[in-house]
Design an enzyme around this catalytic site. Sequence first.
Site, PDB file in Angstrom:
ATOM      1  N   SER A 114       4.246 -11.751 -19.601  1.00 29.26           N
ATOM      2  CA  SER A 114       3.068 -12.252 -20.321  1.00 29.26           C
ATOM      3  C   SER A 114       2.103 -13.056 -19.468  1.00 29.26           C
ATOM      4  O   SER A 114       1.039 -13.454 -19.973  1.00 29.26           O
ATOM      5  CB  SER A 114       3.514 -13.108 -21.520  1.00 29.26           C
ATOM      6  N   LYS A 117      -1.385 -11.875 -19.523  1.00 31.70           N
ATOM      7  CA  LYS A 117      -2.344 -12.305 -20.541  1.00 31.70           C
ATOM      8  C   LYS A 117      -3.444 -13.178 -19.942  1.00 31.70           C
ATOM      9  O   LYS A 117      -4.504 -13.349 -20.561  1.00 31.70           O
ATOM     10  CB  LYS A 117      -1.627 -13.048 -21.664  1.00 31.70           C
ATOM     11  N   SER A 172       2.165 -16.707 -27.210  1.00 30.16           N
ATOM     12  CA  SER A 172       2.236 -15.471 -26.428  1.00 30.16           C
ATOM     13  C   SER A 172       2.298 -14.263 -27.364  1.00 30.16           C
ATOM     14  O   SER A 172       3.010 -13.286 -27.107  1.00 30.16           O
ATOM     15  CB  SER A 172       3.448 -15.477 -25.491  1.00 30.16           C
TER      16      SER A 172
END
Length: 423
Positions: A114, A117, A172
């Site tokens: 993640s 991101k 997340s």
Amino acid sequence: MIVTSALRHAAAGSAAMLLVLPAPVAGAATPPRAPATAQAHAPALGPESVTEPTPPARRFMEAGRLDRAGTQVQPLAGAPDVPTPSALSWVVADAGTGDVLAARAAHRKLPPASTLKTLFALTALPHHEASEQHTVADEELTGIGEGSSLVGVKEGYTYRVSDLWNGVFLSSGNDAVHVLASMSGGWESTARQMQEKARSLGALDTRVVSPDGYDAPGQVSSAYDLAVFGRAGVRDPEFTRYCSTAYADFPAGSWSYGIANTNRLLTGADGVGRYPGLLGIKNGYTSNAGNTLVAAARRGDRTLVVSVMNPQSGGGLAVYEEARELLDWGFDAADKVRPVGSLLPPKTPEEKPEEKPEDTRAVSVRGGAGAPAAALGAPADRPRAVVEPDDAGPSVALPLSLVGSACAAALALWAWRRRVSRV
């Protein structure tokens, strides 16, 4: 010399004079050249001496240091010892200057989880105002990977864009990413936009397949690229506001519930001490990527960014402690090390002079190591990279002014001798 040959044969008539021009090509004569000390006896110069796209020292550092295996650091007197994290790859850099203070396997391509991101936010944040409202359609929540982290977005509910971004940064939430990606052109379009954004930032190790960072075949990034994304993020006030938020309320129709940032260095959760001056950014985990983290912290007028990918020991919280070690070292060592590279993107074509191809029609490049620099397109006051001569013989192309002088001299002498012979 060409003139000597022409004068010697002028009395033989115009037919003989036609043989003057090819004579130097057949023999060993060589056209006049720039001073040998500036060309043939100078050390070979690299491309930087021609185009100068970046300072040679910085280019050397990036190519010569960050691509090497092992820990890269150039300490000066009084520098503290660099930590030895167990992570497969890590970078610590000055977010202001972009200088990489130390790194290990900076360009090793690994799954980012993640932390990708960060790139998604850099790409999609400009598309919509924080106050804009959006009602989620069912199709916007399709295709979310099994086991994904979620913030709890529901179809038919209306959210502010700022709520969705809180879901991305704090929880997340892959569901929030899917909705924002749909609002930004769709899943595949967003992946392409992210790829273009990465390239524009000089992050060349990253390949985007799934914008939320979910494991996907071929999806990779690197500690270097993640540090680039982190640096770009903390230079954006909106990005920084979201990534440094520890707690927020997430709407659920007529009520809301609290969500907490999963970055333990920011919240101090699970026994991980909060890091003073932390600006947050993004953590991640998948079974394929292991634990990953991009973090930034400010102390005084200095901001550092670190990236840590997949620690090999210490359990699931080791990524935070290893990032802490790197931040502590970076603040102590910032003025006591020479940078080993830079997070700054390469200069664009508009920012650097264009390198023109060699014009082999006028000058023989293969055999013309002694040709004047101006003939090769280089400024006369800067050395040109030497082109190695070959064994093909002397150049067949001669300066036209020299040929013209020889012809004029030969014609004048020939005409004078004809007038004398008639008297």
